[in-house]
Design an enzyme around this catalytic site. Sequence first.
Site, PDB file in Angstrom:
ATOM      1  N   ARG A 140      21.166  35.547  41.863  1.00 31.79           N
ATOM      2  CA  ARG A 140      21.388  36.073  43.204  1.00 31.79           C
ATOM      3  C   ARG A 140      20.190  35.922  44.135  1.00 31.79           C
ATOM      4  NH1 ARG A 140      24.631  38.072  39.800  1.00 31.79           N
ATOM      5  NH2 ARG A 140      22.767  38.029  38.537  1.00 31.79           N
ATOM      6  N   THR A 141      19.034  36.361  43.676  1.00 28.31           N
ATOM      7  CA  THR A 141      17.900  36.450  44.600  1.00 28.31           C
ATOM      8  C   THR A 141      17.481  35.063  45.081  1.00 28.31           C
ATOM      9  OG1 THR A 141      17.213  38.370  43.326  1.00 28.31           O
ATOM     10  CG2 THR A 141      15.628  37.491  44.909  1.00 28.31           C
ATOM     11  N   LYS A 151       0.757  23.036  32.337  1.00 29.71           N
ATOM     12  CA  LYS A 151      -0.553  22.449  32.007  1.00 29.71           C
ATOM     13  C   LYS A 151      -1.664  23.476  32.141  1.00 29.71           C
ATOM     14  CE  LYS A 151       1.024  18.483  34.579  1.00 29.71           C
ATOM     15  NZ  LYS A 151       0.717  17.779  35.823  1.00 29.71           N
ATOM     16  N   HIS A 205      11.208  45.344  43.472  1.00 33.43           N
ATOM     17  CA  HIS A 205      12.127  44.307  43.980  1.00 33.43           C
ATOM     18  C   HIS A 205      12.576  44.792  45.367  1.00 33.43           C
ATOM     19  CE1 HIS A 205      14.918  41.122  44.149  1.00 33.43           C
ATOM     20  NE2 HIS A 205      15.550  41.268  42.993  1.00 33.43           N
ATOM     21  N   ARG A 249       9.119  35.149  42.236  1.00 36.15           N
ATOM     22  CA  ARG A 249       9.507  36.031  41.119  1.00 36.15           C
ATOM     23  C   ARG A 249       8.625  35.666  39.934  1.00 36.15           C
ATOM     24  NH1 ARG A 249      15.443  37.548  39.079  1.00 36.15           N
ATOM     25  NH2 ARG A 249      15.245  38.763  40.993  1.00 36.15           N
TER      26      ARG A 249
HETATM   27  N1   CP Z   1      19.695  41.459  41.445  1.00 34.83           N
HETATM   28  C1   CP Z   1      18.934  40.387  41.056  1.00 34.83           C
HETATM   29  O1   CP Z   1      17.704  40.375  41.223  1.00 34.83           O
HETATM   30  O2   CP Z   1      19.653  39.375  40.510  1.00 34.83           O
HETATM   31  P1   CP Z   1      19.040  38.010  39.980  1.00 34.83           P
HETATM   32  O3   CP Z   1      18.156  38.350  38.795  1.00 34.83           O
HETATM   33  O4   CP Z   1      20.208  37.159  39.603  1.00 34.83           O
HETATM   34  O5   CP Z   1      18.214  37.421  41.087  1.00 34.83           O
END
Ligand code: CP
Length: 325
Positions: free
Chosen positions: A73-74, A102, A151, A123
């Site tokens: 999603r993100t 590396k 998040h 991320r």
């Molecule tokens: N909600 C969320 O962060 O989903 P993803 O891990 O799929 O990005």
Amino acid sequence: MTAPANLEMQRPSPRAMDWRGRDVVSIRDFERKDIDAFLELAERFVPAATGQKHNTSLEGRILATLFYEPSTRTRLSFEAAMQRLGGGVIGFSDPSVTSNKKGETLADTVRIVDKLSDVIVLRHPKEGSARLAAEYAEHPVVNAGDGAGEHPTQTLLDLFTIQHEFRKIDGHTILLLGDLKFGRTVHSLVTALAHYSVKMILVSPPNLQLPEEVLHECRDRGATVEVTGDLEAALAQADVLYVTRIQQERFADPEEYRKVAGTYRITNALLKKGKRNLIVMHPLPRVDEIHPEVDASPHARYFQQAANGLPVRMAILASMLGGKA
Ligand code: CP
């Protein structure tokens, strides 16, 4: 995602929302007025998010998505958001095919990508990684999840979903269920909810409770937070049930995960004990904590919640880079 007609009519005149050049690393960087302005701006991006309106206000700008951990999603909603705004996207979703393999440090990768792009969405499995990236990047950095830390953009879309559903966030009871220790979406969400007049009820396995410092911070700011093991009693009070997955990837000992896996399962029978207009949210992905039978129930909002990520992330990118709704 189309706004109900009465919500359209109630919408106040747009507030200026300018986050130009600023990072989105922690929800703690947002005051309530900032959150409210983002939610309002996100509402104005719904027509462009659903393809009803053409928007090229970020044409010529480049988003870099650096994903050192899996995501559906993100990453995809940030990439779709940038493309819906006319911008371009570079990045990776598998660090093993980059120079990370590396031995390149995150700091060096960020220094380079910063020269190639206008905004970085990161991320990473380590808490604090987004803050570190922001120190090395001249362009804005968005924290798309840093280990068990935070998040913040998930929180903005969570709040957008609650506001869309109930017209307002204040006055509601939010039940947070599951892995509250490692669940970064929960850490950001409870911190943001502490700005609102809500009651939070926390239910989790005893070893997966909300970190003490997060709980104390919320209570110190005057938030009403109840911790209980009585799920059914909590459910009876709740307007929102926010379910989270047990975060298997954060457990050092697989045996500890096995002890708590499958502790909770939301079913239609259980939801009968809740309010008629209760909504069930989940940041997703789910494993087995919500039975698929719930998907067709009037309570399920988790797929709409995920879809709301698009206008919310369009609002974030636009406000950072000077785009327009
Ligand atoms: N909600 C969320 O962060 O989903 P993803 O891990 O799929 O990005």
